[in-house]
Enzyme design. Structure first.
Site, PDB file in Angstrom:
ATOM      1  N   GLY A  75     -21.912  97.837  27.850  1.00 28.30           N
ATOM      2  CA  GLY A  75     -21.480  99.198  28.074  1.00 28.30           C
ATOM      3  C   GLY A  75     -20.907  99.798  26.802  1.00 28.30           C
ATOM      4  N   CYS A  76     -20.877 101.121  26.755  1.00 28.78           N
ATOM      5  CA  CYS A  76     -20.432 101.788  25.531  1.00 28.78           C
ATOM      6  C   CYS A  76     -18.948 101.563  25.291  1.00 28.78           C
ATOM      7  CB  CYS A  76     -20.776 103.269  25.579  1.00 28.78           C
ATOM      8  SG  CYS A  76     -20.252 104.131  27.069  1.00 28.78           S
ATOM      9  N   TYR A  77     -18.130 101.773  26.310  1.00 30.54           N
ATOM     10  CA  TYR A  77     -16.691 101.536  26.124  1.00 30.54           C
ATOM     11  C   TYR A  77     -16.398 100.077  25.788  1.00 30.54           C
ATOM     12  CZ  TYR A  77     -15.570 106.148  28.222  1.00 30.54           C
ATOM     13  OH  TYR A  77     -15.456 107.488  28.492  1.00 30.54           O
ATOM     14  N   PRO A  78     -17.009  99.115  26.505  1.00 29.69           N
ATOM     15  CA  PRO A  78     -16.758  97.716  26.141  1.00 29.69           C
ATOM     16  C   PRO A  78     -17.127  97.405  24.696  1.00 29.69           C
ATOM     17  CG  PRO A  78     -17.643  97.827  28.356  1.00 29.69           C
ATOM     18  CD  PRO A  78     -17.708  99.225  27.790  1.00 29.69           C
ATOM     19  N   THR A  79     -18.225  97.946  24.205  1.00 32.12           N
ATOM     20  CA  THR A  79     -18.629  97.620  22.831  1.00 32.12           C
ATOM     21  C   THR A  79     -17.489  97.857  21.861  1.00 32.12           C
ATOM     22  OG1 THR A  79     -20.953  98.084  23.264  1.00 32.12           O
ATOM     23  CG2 THR A  79     -20.220  98.272  20.971  1.00 32.12           C
TER      24      THR A  79
END
Lengths: 350, 350, 350, 350
Positions: free
Chosen positions: C155-159
């Site tokens: 996911g974008c936030y996790p990255t």
């Protein structure tokens, strides 16, 4: 020739500005940089000399070790190509101090106009002369640019306005009085700190400026369109600042008695072979969002039959096709390389 | 009369849309609400009926206890004033079901056009008839609105375009072919969820739409300008969507042989007594940012002598003077109140 | 192996969404496309099947002749690589219907979580299983991805959150309770038309959403950070929508007793050899504007000694390193190509 | 007393800045201006002295005839109320030169801090002393402000951060280490022309600044929160600049063992009678867009039970409740008027 050495060495004067930054962004993606045929040499600035490049352009990470030098002929000497992103009125002197064989590509206005009186009227002072005009899509220009060692990159508004109206004028399909209302992002105004360019002033607001034909790009548009029409063309040009960083959307109108089919045929003929100019299919309209970061020009050609008016809407990225992309496209041509190297028609969207 | 009771009770149909929300915002600041002479009654919606008003308009905190009802004549009955913020084609039926004495103020398009053929050409279906036009700044309208129980609020683009060009046409100072390129914020397109109105699509991008004279506001502009000129006026109108929520900046041009002084005199005479129309002093240009939330129209009048062109740039807030403010201004007139009550010429800037 | 044919043929399912569009944008700039080693095959969609690709993505001009097909296993069969940009819950079935040797790279959430209960808690329904996690910068992942034929793109936030906090946790320099407040552009919410994603709602406004740990990326962040810390890490995650199209700026904090020097050393050691992760020099702070369109992660590492807090600020482009860039980076690894091909650390700024 | 004359005469020093402009915008809508009890007197500026007010603030049309004067004690004398919107370090001297009975309301930082060492650490130089703090929502402040002739308007970030966290600290519901990440529009940075505040730099980009506890509002937040907790509270504060003109969205977190119900009860008790602070019902979250131009504070109170964290999200307009609205609210109190006069809880949205 410029490319008779193994490596073409490029300098950018005014590297801390938006034009300079965009040229460097494009050069970093140029295939000849990776292959070693292209090398980025001196990067110079005015007030920012001494700073690191990435303090000014944190998006140019591969050049994180570079420090900005002073903009002097001595530092720019020894390069095969020198890009100038300087305030107008300063490039002539630098060009005179560099060898005639150096390819100088000027993103400023100094050498765009052919008529010295136009220069004096709009810019003041003395005209520095005329260089080949870095808009390869105009008849004859591509050949001229292949031999050039001095190139004047067109203004951003003229690039899209000229491309949007030239085919109709050249084909005699519209009256020689044209109206251009062009919405631009704020980067077109440069990077000098001014209150009316602050984010707080620009966000949430649209405003016209230089209203009444006083914008300096007006004679540049008229010059190219008059050449196309072979008669003087009057240009009513109004620039509008909108809350975006990049992009120009120009709505270009003129009275016409022609049909939509006639007009479309003229545009498709004019641009059918152009790698960067796209006449959109009927029903599609350009958005600046779809050309951001790319060198494409998107044009939609429409006839309003009720009003007897041709409406051509054009979109470019003012920093790419409108400045840095045109500069690299011109460099490619002048160096005998493929015109499209390092340039893309793909925008960064959304 | 509408105001012969102690309290004027107001309903808003379509309260979950942007027009409805803006009317409510303005009513909440109306001095007669505080004094108890004005009361906000039924708030209705379509798909959002049953929801709280603040789930749709969290900025309307003083109405946090309100629930949206269905838009039906029964629920709208019993009010002195009914504002309609509904899709076009629906207001006629509702108006027919309400008493003739109810003051109905329609923010939709149904009753703006005088020519039934224009309606059919641009909207399709049958024309619902013509109501007094809620633009008090046009000659004769203010008197007509004082007696009206049915009012058609002008479109947002027509409001600024008509005000920008009418004085020059009425004075015979320009040719009867006009060009309007108007940059608008996204709220003008309403609140229906559509992919091309998503933030990701609109931010960082400008795009023209309805190019070639097909926008439905075109005949509305032509109607008022032709009345002013007393001859048919052809209108080339191009709307441009810019990345902002509110505001319209219209650049309006036409060929002229008049001097700047003649033109300015005509505008100053036309609007000298108007509370909401400001002809800016020479050298100032309007910004939409300076009219946000206010009912002001700012106009800059310029003649481009080289191009023989009048350039009038006008700015309004499309939701205030362009919709909800005009609706409240019309209500004030029709109720015999001071036209400016609850309306301000002060924008929220920056 | 995937690359034992002359040409690697790639399909994109969900090509009309933002993830699909970004993958195509990057593939169009991939050097192996130009050389003919890479070929863009089927492009599929759901509701947009039958439309041209450029009606959905007008920035992808070189694919102007392409028509979107239905997303079915039959149409996706016969490709070496299949990118999935589909709603969660749908990729498992498609993967099952394709040959095991097909490299499937899923930009959706289905196969990111290791804990089936987390899946059920946050997404509902049954967990589809776990695929190798397409974040090569985590220890061990690069090797795993080189052998993978199924890859789950983070996911974008996790990255950005994981990369911002992992070195400190792995080195035991912070307490295992972390707080992430991440500002994102609207494209992270996808391209479905929703009222609260309309430009009018997003422009001029910031809002938090999924407050209180309910955002679906929360367990994904916790999973990777707990693995790094070798103890459970609790994550307070708040996403904030800001008026921009692209970009995430994550402010990540945790209590620390370490000095700034210790912390910087841990980050420089962790990322010194990473091509896309840049620990900025002291005094520089990341901006999302400088990573737009590029695959770079910019991190600033600071210790607030008064508050005893580590503050790491990270910036990525949610569509590039946060989605499409990670997908292409993973493809490059799985195909045995240089990990950085077709990806740049240079952003499009301003 | 200040209001023993028929008319209260108000001066604004620093009228060309954003704080000064906002105060004037609010005063123009103040009911006592219309009734003649309030009069706008001298408007002064620094570098802009001599210019018309509307050349700086074109949204303040009713003051179009006003010219900015020099900021001197002589020009500010003879007013009942003097608002100061000046750079920090300058207001003490002006205050000393004005009569003690003059109500001076300072939007700058000079008199906010109680601890001289904090002043020296964060601002440098000598502390000018402490004035009553213009945040009436804090216990005891409302009474103190009713007697005040000197008032320090709180900083914009402290206003929302303090209101968001104080009830939980006062009730002992959270640990005394708090984290605030606050997204702000660009107007919070003032109107001085700086490259990093140019529209081109801010649009399309988010960036943190003053990371690591060095922002000058940090000790101001800690001062009020420590008073509430009756023990020292450590504050990790990170401001983030987002591409919008106005608005602050603060995400405020701290570890808690309390339940959501306990916390909500504390907030509802604290703010139940406050006219401008709204604790939103469960399920609603604040947006800055819904408070633009209004004096409202919207708070959402949530407990993340998994992470053991209180998350309070607060929204204000930094120029209204964060500066000019607080200044007018304070003036109303000090003059014995209704605290809410001229102020609204209704925002201008969308």
């Amino acid at each position: 020739m410029h490319n008779d050495r193994m490596t073409t060495k490029v300098a950018v004067a005014g590297a801390s500005g938006y034009a300079g930054g965009e040229i460097l962004r494009l050069l970093l993606g140029h295939p000849r940089l990776r292959s070693g045929e292209l090398e980025i040499g001196a990067l110079t600035a005015g007030g920012n000399a001494g700073a690191t490049l990435t303090s000014q352009h944190p998006h140019l990470l591969p050049l994180a070790d570079r420090v900005l030098e002073e903009t002097t002929p001595e530092i720019l000497a020894g390069h095969d190509v020198v890009f100038l992103g300087l305030p107008h009125g300063t490039s002539g002197e630098i060009a005179d101090a560099l060898p005639p064989a150096t390819l100088i590509i000027d993103c400023g206005a100094d050498h765009r106009l052919q008529n010295a009186q136009d220069w004096t009227d709009y810019y003041g002072g003395e005209h520095a002369g005329t260089w080949p005009y870095g808009l390869p899509e105009l008849p004859g220009n591509r050949v001229a640019l292949r031999d050039a060692s001095r190139i004047a990159v067109p203004g951003c508004y003229p690039t899209v306005s000229i491309l949007a109206l030239r085919p109709a004028l050249a084909a005699g399909l519209i009256e020689p009085q044209v109206t251009v209302v062009a919405v631009s992002g704020a980067s077109g105004a440069g990077r000098s700190p001014k209150v009316d360019l602050l984010a707080s002033e620009v966000i949430g607001s649209a405003r016209a400026y230089a209203v009444g034909g006083v914008h300096r790009h007006t004679p540049e548009i008229a010059q190219a369109l008059s050449a196309a029409a072979e008669i003087p063309v009057s240009v009513s040009f109004t620039p509008v600042l909108a809350p975006m960083a990049r992009g120009i959307l120009a709505t270009c109108t003129a009275r016409t008695a022609a049909s939509a089919a006639e007009v479309r045929a003229a545009y498709e003929k004019a641009y059918g072979d152009e790698p960067f100019v796209h006449v959109l299919p009927e029903g599609m309209l350009p958005t600046t969002g779809s050309v951001i970061g790319g060198n494409a020009v998107q044009l939609a050609v429409t006839v309003d039959e009720r009003a007897g008016t041709l409406v051509v809407v054009g979109a470019i990225d003012n920093l790419t096709k409108g400045t840095g992309g045109a500069a690299v496209q011109s460099m490619n041509l002048a160096l005998g390389w493929d015109e499209t190297e390092g340039l893309s028609t793909v925008g960064v969207a959304p």
